[in-house]
Design a protein around this motif. Structure first.
Motif, mmCIF file in Angstrom:
data_model
loop_
_atom_site.group_PDB
_atom_site.id
_atom_site.type_symbol
_atom_site.label_atom_id
_atom_site.label_comp_id
_atom_site.label_asym_id
_atom_site.label_seq_id
_atom_site.Cartn_x
_atom_site.Cartn_y
_atom_site.Cartn_z
ATOM 1 N N ALA A 21 25.876 23.417 -7.662
ATOM 2 C CA ALA A 21 25.518 22.196 -6.919
ATOM 3 C C ALA A 21 24.191 22.435 -6.220
ATOM 4 O O ALA A 21 23.843 23.574 -5.887
ATOM 5 C CB ALA A 21 26.587 21.845 -5.886
ATOM 6 N N GLY A 22 23.449 21.359 -5.973
ATOM 7 C CA GLY A 22 22.252 21.419 -5.160
ATOM 8 C C GLY A 22 20.998 21.792 -5.925
ATOM 9 O O GLY A 22 21.028 22.089 -7.126
ATOM 10 N N THR A 23 19.883 21.769 -5.221
ATOM 11 C CA THR A 23 18.598 22.183 -5.758
ATOM 12 C C THR A 23 17.908 23.077 -4.729
ATOM 13 O O THR A 23 18.236 23.048 -3.546
ATOM 14 C CB THR A 23 17.689 20.969 -6.045
ATOM 15 O OG1 THR A 23 17.516 20.214 -4.836
ATOM 16 C CG2 THR A 23 18.293 20.083 -7.121
ATOM 17 N N GLY A 24 16.959 23.863 -5.214
ATOM 18 C CA GLY A 24 16.251 24.756 -4.318
ATOM 19 C C GLY A 24 16.445 26.192 -4.740
ATOM 20 O O GLY A 24 16.915 26.482 -5.853
ATOM 21 N N PRO A 25 16.108 27.149 -3.874
ATOM 22 C CA PRO A 25 16.269 28.568 -4.205
ATOM 23 C C PRO A 25 17.700 28.880 -4.611
ATOM 24 O O PRO A 25 18.658 28.415 -3.992
ATOM 25 C CB PRO A 25 15.890 29.280 -2.897
ATOM 26 C CG PRO A 25 15.035 28.300 -2.161
ATOM 27 C CD PRO A 25 15.554 26.947 -2.512
ATOM 28 N N GLY A 26 17.856 29.673 -5.666
ATOM 29 C CA GLY A 26 19.183 29.931 -6.217
ATOM 30 C C GLY A 26 19.985 30.937 -5.425
ATOM 31 O O GLY A 26 19.480 31.987 -5.016
#
Length: 274
Positions: A21-26
């Motif tokens: 889920a989500g976006t951005g740094p893993g």
């Protein structure tokens, strides 16, 4: 917002399932013993405001493959690295036994940021794991209530101290009859091998001096057994540059059950500094 399911092949070919889920740094999240990825959905969704979050179903649970005959901490590390390579994630959070795995991921390969909540590390033999052979025998014979009661009593995970065994058996029977009971029964065979790894890796902790990742060790002041927080503090003192934080009012299951939003805040803050 929901989570999407994916899978990747580990180094030995075992299929590892994970929810994202989500976006951005893993950020990879590693569940504890007898827990599934779905138990960390609230934590993952809270973290997804700042990160692309990937929660593993570790070996032996859910849609992931079995632990296998060559099971050990190195296989778990292989699984995590496969997910990291597939997703591009370079941050890791681990809870309980998943925290032990996370530490060994960082020993194998430095990560941008490492956070563990009460990792399943035994220092100086503080965990008495001599009950493991009996536990394993009972599970292999098809029992579930008595071995889990034995695990809870000998690990000191319930606030009943030296209460008679029948007290733990009664409580365990109620837990396993609840809505999570069937799944807990299915996952229980993975516990013996995981306890075995905790026992095998018991040490003075000096191996963790080799970790070269920014590290935060979290603990709750209501966790059992009582020595858990001091052991976490000792671990943080061993890892170069690691920070230790004791969170008031939290117990061992804060990340998955009791206070995922609070734990997510600490994780997000730590990851923002790296």
């Amino acid at each position: 917002m929901g989570m999407t399911a994916s899978r990747v092949a580990s180094a030995d070919g075992t299929s590892i399932s994970f929810l994202s889920a989500g976006t951005g740094p893993g950020l990879v999240v590693l569940p504890g013993n007898n827990r599934r990825a779905r138990h960390y959905m609230e934590l993952a969704l809270a973290l997804s405001a700042a990160h692309s979050v990937h929660v593993l179903d570790r070996r032996g649970r859910g849609e992931s493959g079995p632990q296998g005959p060559g099971y050990g901490i190195d296989r778990e590390v292989d699984d995590v690295l496969a997910v990291m390579a597939h997703t591009g994630a370079d941050r890791v959070f681990g809870h309980s036994y998943g925290g032990l795995v996370a530490l060994h991921v960082a020993l194998r390969q430095p990560v941008r940021s490492l956070v563990v909540y009460e990792p399943g590390v035994s220092l100086h033999g503080r965990f008495d794991l001599s009950f493991l052979p009996e536990f394993a025998r009972r599970v292999q014979s098809g029992q579930r209530v008595r071995p889990m009661a034995l695990f809870l009593r000998r690990m000191g995970l319930l606030p009943f101290g030296k209460a008679p065994a029948f007290v733990y058996i009664g409580i365990t029977a109620l837990v396993l009859a609840g809505k999570e009971g069937a799944e807990m029964r299915r996952m229980m065979p993975t516990t013996a091998a995981e306890i075995g790894e905790v026992a095998r890796l018991d040490s003075d902790g000096s191996r963790y001096r080799e970790i070269r990742s920014p590290t935060l060790v979290l603990a709750g002041d209501r966790s059992l057994p009582a020595f858990l927080s001091s052991m976490c503090e000792e671990l943080a003192g061993i890892i170069p540059g690691a920070r230790y934080e004791l969170i008031a009012g939290l117990g061992h299951n804060a990340p998955d059950n009791d206070a995922p939003a609070v734990v997510a805040e600490r994780i997000t803050a730590a990851m923002a500094q790296s």
